[in-house]
Write an enzyme that holds these catalytic residues in place. Structure first.
Site, mmCIF file in Angstrom:
data_model
loop_
_atom_site.group_PDB
_atom_site.id
_atom_site.type_symbol
_atom_site.label_atom_id
_atom_site.label_comp_id
_atom_site.label_asym_id
_atom_site.label_seq_id
_atom_site.Cartn_x
_atom_site.Cartn_y
_atom_site.Cartn_z
ATOM 1 C CE LYS A 1 -1.282 1.548 4.382
ATOM 2 N NZ LYS A 1 -1.054 2.972 4.608
ATOM 3 C CG ASN A 2 2.860 2.731 3.387
ATOM 4 O OD1 ASN A 2 1.664 3.032 3.316
ATOM 5 N ND2 ASN A 2 3.520 2.666 4.535
ATOM 6 C CB CYS B 1 -2.260 11.646 12.408
ATOM 7 S SG CYS B 1 -1.800 9.954 12.260
ATOM 8 N NE ARG C 1 -5.415 4.143 7.191
ATOM 9 C CZ ARG C 1 -4.337 4.459 7.892
ATOM 10 N NH1 ARG C 1 -4.390 4.543 9.187
ATOM 11 N NH2 ARG C 1 -3.193 4.701 7.286
ATOM 12 C CG ASP D 1 4.764 1.762 9.291
ATOM 13 O OD1 ASP D 1 4.461 2.613 10.138
ATOM 14 O OD2 ASP D 1 4.687 1.972 8.061
ATOM 15 N NE ARG E 1 1.929 10.661 10.093
ATOM 16 C CZ ARG E 1 1.552 9.516 9.562
ATOM 17 N NH1 ARG E 1 0.529 8.868 10.042
ATOM 18 N NH2 ARG E 1 2.197 9.000 8.536
HETATM 19 C C1 UD1 Z 1 5.378 7.084 5.834
HETATM 20 C C2 UD1 Z 1 4.502 5.849 5.834
HETATM 21 C C3 UD1 Z 1 4.186 5.422 7.257
HETATM 22 C C4 UD1 Z 1 5.458 5.267 8.065
HETATM 23 C C5 UD1 Z 1 6.348 6.507 7.956
HETATM 24 C C6 UD1 Z 1 7.710 6.329 8.614
HETATM 25 C C7 UD1 Z 1 3.248 6.071 3.777
HETATM 26 C C8 UD1 Z 1 1.928 6.340 3.131
HETATM 27 N N1 UD1 Z 1 3.268 6.152 5.109
HETATM 28 O O1 UD1 Z 1 4.618 8.122 6.468
HETATM 29 O O2 UD1 Z 1 3.471 4.179 7.206
HETATM 30 O O3 UD1 Z 1 5.126 5.045 9.429
HETATM 31 O O4 UD1 Z 1 6.570 6.822 6.570
HETATM 32 O O5 UD1 Z 1 8.362 5.232 8.084
HETATM 33 O O6 UD1 Z 1 4.218 5.766 3.110
HETATM 34 N N2 UD1 Z 1 7.732 15.074 9.591
HETATM 35 C C9 UD1 Z 1 7.844 16.430 9.815
HETATM 36 N N3 UD1 Z 1 7.643 17.285 8.773
HETATM 37 C C10 UD1 Z 1 7.322 16.839 7.513
HETATM 38 C C11 UD1 Z 1 7.227 15.457 7.290
HETATM 39 C C12 UD1 Z 1 7.441 14.604 8.351
HETATM 40 O O7 UD1 Z 1 8.120 16.870 10.934
HETATM 41 O O8 UD1 Z 1 7.158 17.661 6.613
HETATM 42 C C13 UD1 Z 1 7.925 14.131 10.722
HETATM 43 C C14 UD1 Z 1 6.615 13.407 11.037
HETATM 44 O O9 UD1 Z 1 5.797 14.153 11.901
HETATM 45 C C15 UD1 Z 1 7.098 12.122 11.678
HETATM 46 C C16 UD1 Z 1 8.427 11.860 10.944
HETATM 47 O O10 UD1 Z 1 8.817 13.106 10.349
HETATM 48 O O11 UD1 Z 1 7.339 12.319 13.042
HETATM 49 C C17 UD1 Z 1 8.343 10.782 9.885
HETATM 50 O O12 UD1 Z 1 7.408 11.157 8.914
HETATM 51 P P1 UD1 Z 1 7.498 10.705 7.382
HETATM 52 O O13 UD1 Z 1 8.782 9.975 7.148
HETATM 53 O O14 UD1 Z 1 7.187 11.877 6.539
HETATM 54 O O15 UD1 Z 1 6.323 9.647 7.319
HETATM 55 P P2 UD1 Z 1 5.083 9.640 6.323
HETATM 56 O O16 UD1 Z 1 5.531 9.889 4.937
HETATM 57 O O17 UD1 Z 1 3.987 10.480 6.887
#
Ligand code: UD1
Length: 416
Positions: free
Chosen positions: A22-23, A116, A396, A304, A121
């Site tokens: 899915k990711n 969330c 999901r 995850d 996030r």
């Molecule tokens: C993706 C995955 C999710 C997984 C995560 C970490 C998908 C759809 N989801 O989520 O299943 O748990 O990677 O492996 O692929 N952050 C910021 N600012 C930003 C972006 C992120 O502060 O602009 C922080 C987030 O709050 C979080 C951390 O960075 O604490 C990791 O987030 P990120 O790597 O972006 O995860 P996702 O892409 O949301």
């Protein structure tokens, strides 16, 4: 609202085939917006998040049809640049459409995803780097409004944190940018490689795949392609852990174990009997001892799989320690596991588990996707009938979970 009824303890046996990730497919689906040529994607998992993304694409004007196990996309009919709140609020990954819309149309309006269960996030890394590429970003009435009248420009983008979503969004935005974009401190999760391979199959020029420095040379157009995403490494890890927790022999197939190297190494270090093939892991009954894990960006221990490991640690011999470094509030499974009799001590972003523990059935509630998986795993070991509520969280991300576990011999069913 549907619930799951699980009778434990069980012994599992047989083989389980893992679905496509899915990711990986969520950003790939968003990347469909980049081209007006036909894109054919094979074996999209039938999951709530995937259905939400399909609905979002249709709302933007994309024509979607099915041909057996292939879903066909025609984004030549794209007629909107706006992802509305009603869809975005149900799935954070909707933010993936920001980069492609901006890349193709030079404008995008996407609702802010909001909070969330597992943390705030933010999307600051996505937005600040799109600004560096020349986009004008305004936050207005809960929406991100992005414009780049003269198109995006290729620049150096050193990320302050290797965010998975930001790396993917920026990579998609950079496909049509003028010149060369270099994403430094990029996330290296296998799903990012998959997105880059998909974009390259459509004619993008992305190099440095699998490293923390990804280079994207802008192109003028993309072509038609057929693609199938990688197997879901998180689903695979969940079934490997199910085999170990129930002291069973099961074969988990149809994924690349290299994508789970850190997890499999840790399990082996704990005493897990695992035979690792090219596209399978054979799990055998094992006597496990406790361990210490800390979540980290890939290739470190995936956040995850953290909840499933906490469940596993209740069934090993000895003490374990788990630290969550990626999300601020990712221990929602702990109080629910404690309802099943688990003894877990939480201190801030860490938990301690003294084991082995005898789990006992109780009514419990899903709080987020992976926390729900941990509850199912615990229920397989708990004595008696566990009722798991709010299973829409599970739906999901786990395709056919009930059927897959039933085929392995679990006594599990959906009830109303
Ligand atoms: C993706 C995955 C999710 C997984 C995560 C970490 C998908 C759809 N989801 O989520 O299943 O748990 O990677 O492996 O692929 N952050 C910021 N600012 C930003 C972006 C992120 O502060 O602009 C922080 C987030 O709050 C979080 C951390 O960075 O604490 C990791 O987030 P990120 O790597 O972006 O995860 P996702 O892409 O949301």
């Amino acid at each position: 609202m549907q619930k799951l009824k699980v009778n434990g303890p069980v012994k599992l046996s047989g083989e389980v085939a893992i679905s496509r990730a899915k990711n990986a497919y969520l950003p790939i689906l968003a990347a469909v917006l980049l081209t007006d040529k036909e894109v054919r994607l094979k074996n999209l998992p039938d999951l709530r998040d995937i259905r939400t993304m399909l609905k979002l694409l249709e709302n933007l004007g994309v024509t979607i049809s099915k041909d057996g196990d292939t879903t066909i996309f025609d984004a030549s009919t794209l007629n909107s640049h706006e992802a509305t709140y009603d869809l975005v609020k149900t799935m954070r990954a909707s933010i993936f459409v920001l980069g492609p819309l901006l890349g193709r149309l030079n404008k995008a309006k996407v609702s802010l995803p909001g909070g969330c269960a597992i943390g705030t996030r933010p999307i600051d890394i996505h937005l600040s780097n799109l600004e560096k590429m020349g986009a004008k970003i305004d936050l207005n009435a809960g929406y991100v409004e992005a414009n780049s009248e003269t198109g995006l420009k290729g620049v150096k983008l050193p990320l302050t944190f290797p965010s998975v979503g930001a790396t993917e969004n920026l990579m998609m935005a950079a496909v049509y940018a003028e010149g060369t974009t270099v994403i430094e401190n990029a996330a290296m999760e296998p799903e990012i490689d998959d997105l880059a391979n998909f974009l390259n199959a459509m004619g993008a020029k992305i190099s440095g795949i699998g490293t923390s420095k990804i280079t994207i040379e802008g192109v003028k157009e993309l072509c038609s392609t057929d693609y199938e995403a990688i197997g879901d490494r998180i689903e695979a890890a969940t079934y490997v852990i199910a085999g170990l927790m129930t002291n069973s022999s099961i074969k988990v197939t149809n994924f690349n174990p290299e994508h789970l190297e850190f997890v499999l190494d840790k399990l082996k270090e704990m005493g897990a009997q695992l035979e690792i093939g090219k596209d399978f892991v054979q799990v055998s009954p094992s006597k496990l001892k406790g361990a210490k894990i800390e979540t980290a960006p890939y290739p470190g221990f995936p956040t995850d799989v953290q909840a499933q490991m906490v469940a596993l640690f209740t069934q090993v011999d000895g003490n374990s320690f788990v630290k969550e470094n990626i999300f601020e509030n990712r221990f929602m499974h702990v109080p629910e596991l404690m309802r099943l009799g688990a003894q877990i001590t939480q201190e801030g972003k860490a938990v301690f588990i003294e084991a082995p523990q005898q789990l006992k059935a109780a009514p419990v509630m899903c709080t987020d996707l992976r926390a729900s998986a941990a509850l199912v795993l615990a229920a397989l070991c708990a004595e008696g009938e566990t009722i798991i509520d709010r299973i829409y969280h599970l739906e999901r991300g786990y395709e056919n979970l009930t059927m897959k576990l039933q085929a392995l011999g679990a006594t599990i069913e959906k009830i109303d």
